[in-house]
Design a protein around this motif. Structure first.
Motif, PDB file in Angstrom:
ATOM      1  N   GLY A   1     -17.325 -23.310  -1.634  1.00  0.00           N
ATOM      2  CA  GLY A   1     -16.267 -24.895  -2.988  1.00  0.00           C
ATOM      3  C   GLY A   1     -14.966 -24.389  -2.825  1.00  0.00           C
ATOM      4  O   GLY A   1     -13.571 -25.323  -2.311  1.00  0.00           O
TER       5      GLY A   1
ATOM      6  N   CYS B   1     -16.519 -23.512 -10.090  1.00  0.00           N
ATOM      7  CA  CYS B   1     -16.224 -22.411  -9.299  1.00  0.00           C
ATOM      8  C   CYS B   1     -16.236 -21.729  -9.879  1.00  0.00           C
ATOM      9  O   CYS B   1     -16.972 -19.965  -9.998  1.00  0.00           O
ATOM     10  CB  CYS B   1     -15.646 -22.347  -7.524  1.00  0.00           C
TER      11      CYS B   1
ATOM     12  N   VAL C   1     -12.631 -28.993 -10.056  1.00  0.00           N
ATOM     13  CA  VAL C   1     -13.678 -28.284  -9.262  1.00  0.00           C
ATOM     14  C   VAL C   1     -13.189 -26.547  -9.405  1.00  0.00           C
ATOM     15  O   VAL C   1     -14.499 -26.160  -9.658  1.00  0.00           O
ATOM     16  CB  VAL C   1     -13.495 -28.709  -7.463  1.00  0.00           C
TER      17      VAL C   1
END
Ligand SMILES: Cc1cc2nc3c(=O)[nH]c(=O)nc-3n(C[C@H](O)[C@H](O)[C@H](O)COP(=O)(O)OP(=O)(O)OC[C@H]3O[C@@H](n4cnc5c(N)ncnc54)[C@H](O)[C@@H]3O)c2cc1C
Lengths: 477, 198
Positions: free
Chosen positions: B77, B104, B100
């Protein structure tokens, strides 16, 4: 054991980085400009916010006997934007677009606005800037104060597109200045290097945005003047032009290529005039430019690649606004103790090839690392008191990689003075926004109006409130 | 269990800290530019923490079974995010990437702790944890200096890409050795359980 080695390595690496960067040009607490030459401490840097505040700064400086220097993007390279222990007014935050007048084709902007701000504002009206540098990162105030020029070959130097401006002078007054009002100040403050006051806002005349078709031609230096005269200048549809002279050892100062932007009326502007944002291919170009800087073979490869790249551009179309916002990211260079510095020489067309021969001789005998030469054309324009185009001129913009050490600078100064002797021999002049390597005599010979300029400075600013190293270097006496 | 079994973890996570340490200080500069005001800058960070906190609750019940997978996924990711950053042209997208990265981060932090615990034993964790900390810190020291050189020589975008490469490498390392190591850990665990039964 492994851990101790790792720690030792890390410590050694840190020490190396410290020592390598422990040079004046990397001092974060001193102020300098794009050149990183001559860093000094100043009283303070003030961000320009509003008119009242700027007036108050001028008054405060007068009362306290401090100097005021004016800074835009600080891309000038001779200490034009600061002075030891003085106040620096940073104009970059004074950057609003005040009005676009599509009927009159003018724009009024605060002086800290960049060309990018101007282009963003006028592009929707199908308008474009008449004259500017190749890149759009500079402020309008900083550009008119040095009377810039660029790829446009029809609109003269920048002073010609200035209609009027407002100037905050040393007595704290704000004056409207144009060719009819306070007209005396017009050719002084434009190309006045921040010595006559703070330019607050400017009205510029604009051109139409147009679609251009790009073509390029190859030639030798000896053929270029005739090529320009017969094929470029005589074709009124060619609006922008630039050329490059090879600095690669294999074709040193002989090979050239030229790029022309010719109006193509068959392509509608609408649908093709979206402004390019961001830069493409910075990583590979910067890598190539690093090789060009470091190795002779790199220079050969870079020159070949450039020619090939412009071959592939042949026939592509581009709007005027996009053609006037060329890329700069690949040129960024922060190496401690070294920098890429510009020098620029204006040479009358009939003298070009003879000058280049003399230039070549100087470059061969001095060990200078010349990275790039671009050629532009400027029409004769003697309006500014410190005008560089006393006749039609080719401008040779030369980028040198130079050491910033005292010894390196002394060497550079000697070499540049030899180049300037050649420039004078061929009726040329040199550009003043860059590092002042010229001797006082050379400056005075090439700018014969210097006396008027500095006397007027004394008249408008008797206490020398507006101060910078340009003044200190060139005033003399 | 001894330090040897945790070596793949130390290695792969040293690569992760190399990747992170290389970009992090420069990434902050980048974010500050994207934010203009400090409150916008603060918000970008808040988004990161909120997503990290939220997703941790979803991950928690799955952590014991999927630790290695999560560790690898977090690296992948991050690699994707690093590839995307140079192309981002709006603050909104910066927030999406921060979100995001928050996810992660939760996967990485949680699985890393789990795996350290799995690969060490009560009473003898100090050495492994010390070793883990040493190598990951040293790696980020080297990384941050190298990162500076790389930006000076090329561009900050080049640094994002280099970091992406390292994250991808660490994902591969986790996947390759982690399954193996985790398998061994599980085998050892069942052995221990057998002992206890005896
Ligand atoms: C990479 C590079 C490429 C260049 N290319 C070109 C080119 O193609 N053509 C060209 O002509 N030049 C070129 N230049 C030179 C450039 O145009 C000048 O350095 C210009 O002054 C830069 O604008 P600036 O906003 O950085 O001004 P600054 O460097 O900040 O200021 C320049 C001068 O203007 C004065 N000044 C600034 N704002 C004001 C104000 N509001 N009121 C009064 N005085 C003010 C300052 O005191 C100073 O004397 C180039 C320079 C670089 C570094």
């Amino acid at each position: 054991m492994k851990k101790s080695i790792a720690l030792l390595l890390l410590a050694a690496l840190s020490l190396y980085v410290y020592v390598r960067n422990d040079v004046p040009d990397q001092d974060p607490y001193a102020i300098t400009d794009y050149s990183r030459l001559h860093p000094v401490k100043v009283e303070r840097v003030v961000k320009g916010q509003e008119e009242r505040q700027l007036v108050a700064i001028v008054q405060e400086a007068r009362q306290k006997g401090l100097t005021v220097s004016i800074a835009g993007q600080r891309h000038s390279q001779g200490g034009h934007t600061y002075y030891k222990d003085g106040i620096v007014v940073d104009m970059t935050s004074f950057n609003r677009i005040l009005a676009v007048d599509p009927a009159r084709k003018t724009v009024r902007v605060q002086a800290g606005a960049t060309w990018k701000d101007v282009q963003d504002a006028v592009n929707p009206y199908g308008l474009a800037v008449k004259t500017k540098q190749s890149q759009n990162i500079f402020t309008v105030g900083g550009s008119i104060s040095i009377n810039a020029h660029g790829r446009d070959i029809r609109n003269g130097s920048l002073i010609k597109s200035v209609e009027s401006f407002r100037l905050l002078t040393a007595d704290g007054q704000i004056k409207q200045v144009s060719r009819t009002e306070n007209a005396d100040l017009f050719p002084l403050a434009l190309g006045g290097y921040g010595l006559f006051g703070i330019i607050l806002d400017v009205t510029l005349t604009l051109a139409d945005d147009e679609m251009y078709r790009i073509t390029s031609d190859r030639m030798s230096v000896g053929e270029y003047s005739a090529y320009f005269q017969n094929r470029v200048k005589s074709n009124p549809d060619i609006r922008l032009h630039l050329a490059r002279i090879s600095v690669a050892p294999d074709s040193f100062l002989t090979d050239m290529y030229a790029i022309n932007y010719t109006v193509d009326r068959s392509i509608p502007l609408r649908g093709h005039d979206r402004l390019n944002e961001g830069e493409r291919l910075v990583i590979p170009t910067k890598l190539m430019f690093n090789l060009n800087r470091s190795f002779d073979w790199g220079k050969n490869v870079f020159w070949d690649l450039q020619k090939r790249f412009f071959g592939t551009q042949q026939g592509t179309v581009i709007s005027r606004n996009n053609a006037m916002r060329s890329e700069s990211g690949f040129m960024e260079y922060r190496e401690a103790g070294k920098n890429d510095l510009l020098q620029e020489y204006f040479i009358p067309p009939d003298e070009l090839s003879a000058f280049v021969e003399d230039f070549k001789a100087v470059l061969r005998s001095e060990s200078m690392n010349l990275l790039n030469i671009t050629v532009r054309y400027v029409n004769r324009d003697e309006e500014a008191k410190l005008s560089y185009a006393r006749e039609d001129m080719f401008a040779l913009v030369c980028l040198f990689n130079v050491p910033l050490t005292e010894q390196g600078q002394t060497q550079m100064k000697q070499s540049v003075q030899r180049i300037l002797d050649a420039v004078m021999k061929h009726r040329g002049t040199y550009y003043l926004p860059y590092a002042p390597y010229a001797s006082l005599d050379q400056f005075r010979a090439m700018y014969p109006n210097y006396g008027v300029f500095f006397n007027k400075k004394d008249e408008y600013d008797p206490e020398h409130l507006f101060m910078n190293y340009f003044y200190e270097n060139y005033r003399g006496e | 269990m001894n330090a040897l079994n945790a070596q793949w973890l130390i290695r792969s996570q040293s690569i992760v800290t190399l990747a992170a340490g290389m970009i992090y200080p420069y990434y902050l500069l980048f974010l500050k530019n994207a934010g203009n005001s400090y409150s916008k800058y603060g918000l970008a960070f808040a988004v990161f923490t909120v997503s990290s906190a939220a997703v941790s609750q979803w991950l928690a019940p799955r952590l014991d079974r999927h630790g290695v997978r999560m560790l690898a996924a977090s690296s992948l990711g991050m690699a994707a995010v690093m590839l995307a950053f140079p192309w981002v042209m709006s603050y909104g997208l910066v927030l999406v990437l921060q979100l995001v990265m928050g996810i992660c981060n939760a996967m990485q932090k949680m699985s890393e702790r789990l795996l350290i615990a799995d690969h060490t034993q009560h009473g003898s964790r100090g050495v492994v944890i010390g070793s883990f900390h040493f190598w990951t810190s040293a790696a980020s020291g080297f990384a941050v200096i190298l990162g500076g050189f790389l930006i000076d020589w090329l561009t900050i975008d080049a640094l994002f890409y280099a970091s992406a490469l390292l994250y991808a490498l660490s994902a591969w390392a986790v996947w390759r050795y982690g399954r193996h190591g985790a398998g061994r850990a599980a085998a050892a665990e069942s052995q221990r359980a057998a002992h206890r039964q005896l």
